[in-house]
Scaffold this motif. Structure first.
Motif, PDB file in Angstrom:
ATOM      1  N   LEU A 129      17.415  24.210 -22.035  1.00  0.00           N
ATOM      2  CA  LEU A 129      15.735  24.884 -22.894  1.00  0.00           C
ATOM      3  C   LEU A 129      16.086  25.643 -24.035  1.00  0.00           C
ATOM      4  O   LEU A 129      15.333  25.323 -24.579  1.00  0.00           O
ATOM      5  N   GLY A 130      17.323  26.431 -23.718  1.00  0.00           N
ATOM      6  CA  GLY A 130      17.076  27.058 -24.653  1.00  0.00           C
ATOM      7  C   GLY A 130      18.424  26.656 -25.979  1.00  0.00           C
ATOM      8  O   GLY A 130      17.801  27.144 -26.867  1.00  0.00           O
ATOM      9  N   ALA A 131      18.586  25.726 -25.770  1.00  0.00           N
ATOM     10  CA  ALA A 131      19.796  25.151 -26.603  1.00  0.00           C
ATOM     11  C   ALA A 131      18.388  24.064 -26.996  1.00  0.00           C
ATOM     12  O   ALA A 131      19.120  23.304 -28.820  1.00  0.00           O
ATOM     13  N   ASN A 132      18.228  23.349 -26.667  1.00  0.00           N
ATOM     14  CA  ASN A 132      17.291  22.378 -27.256  1.00  0.00           C
ATOM     15  C   ASN A 132      15.597  22.635 -27.249  1.00  0.00           C
ATOM     16  O   ASN A 132      14.589  21.740 -27.898  1.00  0.00           O
ATOM     17  N   GLY A 133      14.538  23.631 -27.401  1.00  0.00           N
ATOM     18  CA  GLY A 133      13.703  23.649 -26.746  1.00  0.00           C
ATOM     19  C   GLY A 133      12.932  23.118 -25.807  1.00  0.00           C
ATOM     20  O   GLY A 133      13.277  22.804 -24.716  1.00  0.00           O
ATOM     21  N   ALA A 134      11.379  22.173 -26.697  1.00  0.00           N
ATOM     22  CA  ALA A 134      10.448  21.998 -25.129  1.00  0.00           C
ATOM     23  C   ALA A 134      11.264  20.687 -24.748  1.00  0.00           C
ATOM     24  O   ALA A 134      12.022  19.815 -25.781  1.00  0.00           O
ATOM     25  N   MET A 135      11.520  20.299 -23.398  1.00  0.00           N
ATOM     26  CA  MET A 135      12.622  18.934 -23.239  1.00  0.00           C
ATOM     27  C   MET A 135      11.132  18.064 -21.769  1.00  0.00           C
ATOM     28  O   MET A 135      11.189  19.413 -21.074  1.00  0.00           O
ATOM     29  N   GLU A 169       8.253  29.783 -11.130  1.00  0.00           N
ATOM     30  CA  GLU A 169       7.004  30.883 -10.372  1.00  0.00           C
ATOM     31  C   GLU A 169       8.177  32.502 -10.984  1.00  0.00           C
ATOM     32  O   GLU A 169       6.605  33.808 -10.956  1.00  0.00           O
ATOM     33  N   ALA A 170       8.617  32.362 -11.493  1.00  0.00           N
ATOM     34  CA  ALA A 170       9.302  33.165 -12.306  1.00  0.00           C
ATOM     35  C   ALA A 170       9.029  33.415 -13.320  1.00  0.00           C
ATOM     36  O   ALA A 170       9.087  34.628 -13.910  1.00  0.00           O
ATOM     37  N   ASP A 171       7.480  32.766 -13.839  1.00  0.00           N
ATOM     38  CA  ASP A 171       7.200  33.084 -14.605  1.00  0.00           C
ATOM     39  C   ASP A 171       8.907  33.237 -16.685  1.00  0.00           C
ATOM     40  O   ASP A 171       8.157  33.743 -17.569  1.00  0.00           O
ATOM     41  N   LEU A 172       9.850  32.178 -16.210  1.00  0.00           N
ATOM     42  CA  LEU A 172      11.027  32.242 -17.118  1.00  0.00           C
ATOM     43  C   LEU A 172      10.250  31.027 -17.998  1.00  0.00           C
ATOM     44  O   LEU A 172      11.022  30.249 -19.332  1.00  0.00           O
ATOM     45  N   ILE A 173       9.349  30.005 -17.107  1.00  0.00           N
ATOM     46  CA  ILE A 173       9.482  28.952 -18.280  1.00  0.00           C
ATOM     47  C   ILE A 173       8.137  28.464 -17.448  1.00  0.00           C
ATOM     48  O   ILE A 173       6.534  28.512 -16.857  1.00  0.00           O
ATOM     49  N   THR A 174       6.909  27.019 -18.781  1.00  0.00           N
ATOM     50  CA  THR A 174       6.255  26.857 -18.713  1.00  0.00           C
ATOM     51  C   THR A 174       5.890  25.342 -18.329  1.00  0.00           C
ATOM     52  O   THR A 174       7.363  24.758 -19.106  1.00  0.00           O
ATOM     53  N   ARG A 175       5.332  24.497 -17.858  1.00  0.00           N
ATOM     54  CA  ARG A 175       4.909  23.368 -17.855  1.00  0.00           C
ATOM     55  C   ARG A 175       3.779  22.699 -18.297  1.00  0.00           C
ATOM     56  O   ARG A 175       2.516  23.576 -17.712  1.00  0.00           O
ATOM     57  N   ALA A 176       3.542  21.394 -19.204  1.00  0.00           N
ATOM     58  CA  ALA A 176       1.920  21.116 -20.088  1.00  0.00           C
ATOM     59  C   ALA A 176       1.880  19.720 -20.097  1.00  0.00           C
ATOM     60  O   ALA A 176       3.472  19.242 -19.775  1.00  0.00           O
ATOM     61  N   ALA A 177       1.462  19.022 -19.389  1.00  0.00           N
ATOM     62  CA  ALA A 177       1.393  17.900 -20.356  1.00  0.00           C
ATOM     63  C   ALA A 177       1.937  17.517 -21.173  1.00  0.00           C
ATOM     64  O   ALA A 177       1.661  17.960 -22.287  1.00  0.00           O
ATOM     65  N   ASP A 178       2.379  15.927 -21.259  1.00  0.00           N
ATOM     66  CA  ASP A 178       3.368  15.688 -22.213  1.00  0.00           C
ATOM     67  C   ASP A 178       2.014  14.446 -22.907  1.00  0.00           C
ATOM     68  O   ASP A 178       1.451  13.793 -22.411  1.00  0.00           O
ATOM     69  N   ASP A 179       1.613  15.173 -23.997  1.00  0.00           N
ATOM     70  CA  ASP A 179       0.460  14.046 -24.470  1.00  0.00           C
ATOM     71  C   ASP A 179       0.919  12.790 -24.756  1.00  0.00           C
ATOM     72  O   ASP A 179       0.374  11.861 -24.633  1.00  0.00           O
ATOM     73  N   ALA A 180       2.084  12.129 -25.379  1.00  0.00           N
ATOM     74  CA  ALA A 180       2.867  10.562 -25.238  1.00  0.00           C
ATOM     75  C   ALA A 180       2.723  10.223 -24.093  1.00  0.00           C
ATOM     76  O   ALA A 180       2.236   9.635 -23.897  1.00  0.00           O
ATOM     77  N   ASP A 181       2.650  10.479 -22.896  1.00  0.00           N
ATOM     78  CA  ASP A 181       3.020  10.008 -21.499  1.00  0.00           C
ATOM     79  C   ASP A 181       2.408  11.226 -20.376  1.00  0.00           C
ATOM     80  O   ASP A 181       2.717  12.697 -20.243  1.00  0.00           O
ATOM     81  N   LEU A 195       8.577  20.714 -20.918  1.00  0.00           N
ATOM     82  CA  LEU A 195       8.669  22.461 -19.864  1.00  0.00           C
ATOM     83  C   LEU A 195       9.317  23.105 -21.341  1.00  0.00           C
ATOM     84  O   LEU A 195      10.402  22.593 -22.246  1.00  0.00           O
ATOM     85  N   THR A 196       8.709  24.266 -20.979  1.00  0.00           N
ATOM     86  CA  THR A 196       9.158  25.115 -22.358  1.00  0.00           C
ATOM     87  C   THR A 196       9.739  26.702 -21.709  1.00  0.00           C
ATOM     88  O   THR A 196       9.336  27.009 -20.644  1.00  0.00           O
ATOM     89  N   LEU A 197      10.207  27.414 -22.030  1.00  0.00           N
ATOM     90  CA  LEU A 197      10.420  29.009 -21.745  1.00  0.00           C
ATOM     91  C   LEU A 197       9.712  30.017 -22.478  1.00  0.00           C
ATOM     92  O   LEU A 197       9.494  29.549 -23.298  1.00  0.00           O
ATOM     93  N   THR A 198       9.339  30.751 -21.305  1.00  0.00           N
ATOM     94  CA  THR A 198       8.186  31.781 -21.896  1.00  0.00           C
ATOM     95  C   THR A 198       9.377  32.235 -22.645  1.00  0.00           C
ATOM     96  O   THR A 198      10.383  32.559 -22.533  1.00  0.00           O
TER      97      THR A 198
END
Length: 154
Positions: A51-57, A82-94, A100-103
């Motif tokens: 995620l750090g290298a590629n952004g959202a994946m 759980e450690a609040d290091l990443i967030t998870r969101a629905a993919d608009d395309a699927d 996933l993205t880094l907080t």
């Protein structure tokens, strides 16, 4: 060389085995840094690094990128979320996929670990001169390309 069942074979001299041992030892040497200092596992680090290298994946893309299997990614993602290091969101395309993205805390941790990992990389390679490093890079690229070709061919 041991000879059982009429076939001479020495596992310790078998290239795939030696490469697996090398990869495991190198990975362990780097993992000590973030496991001891930051309490994260190798799988968690690979997800953070992807995620750090590629952004959202998408979570499914992290598996291929990181060489982790789906279950390892799933566990790492759950722990990092759980450690609040990443967030998870629905993919608009699927809608079935999760992006996933880094907080901010995840980005901070990533930025702390990267220089340590790079320093360990340099430490691992310190016995190789510049030419040996170039040869190693070219050899790894060639073996990887050949392995990929064999996988695709079946």
């Amino acid at each position: 060389m041991a000879k059982h069942e009429g076939v001479p074979f020495a596992l310790g001299a078998f290239f795939p085995y030696r490469l697996a041992v090398l990869a495991e030892r190198v990975s362990m040497a780097v993992a000590q840094l973030y496991a001891d200092r930051f309490g994260i596992s190798r799988a968690e680090w690979r997800v953070l690094a992807a995620l750090g290298a590629n952004g959202a994946m998408a979570a499914k893309d992290i598996s291929a990128y990181s060489t982790l299997d789906k279950m390892q990614v799933s566990r790492a993602v759950a722990r990092l979320e759980e450690a609040d290091l990443i967030t998870r969101a629905a993919d608009d395309a699927d809608r079935r996929a999760k992006i996933l993205t880094l907080t901010p805390a995840g980005r901070t941790l990533f930025r702390k670990i990267v220089p340590l990992a790079q320093a360990r990389e340099q430490d691992l390679l310190q016995d190789l001169d510049a030419e040996e490093r170039e040869v190693l890079e070219r050899a790894m690229d060639k073996v990887l390309a050949r392995a990929q070709s064999l996988v695709e061919r079946g």
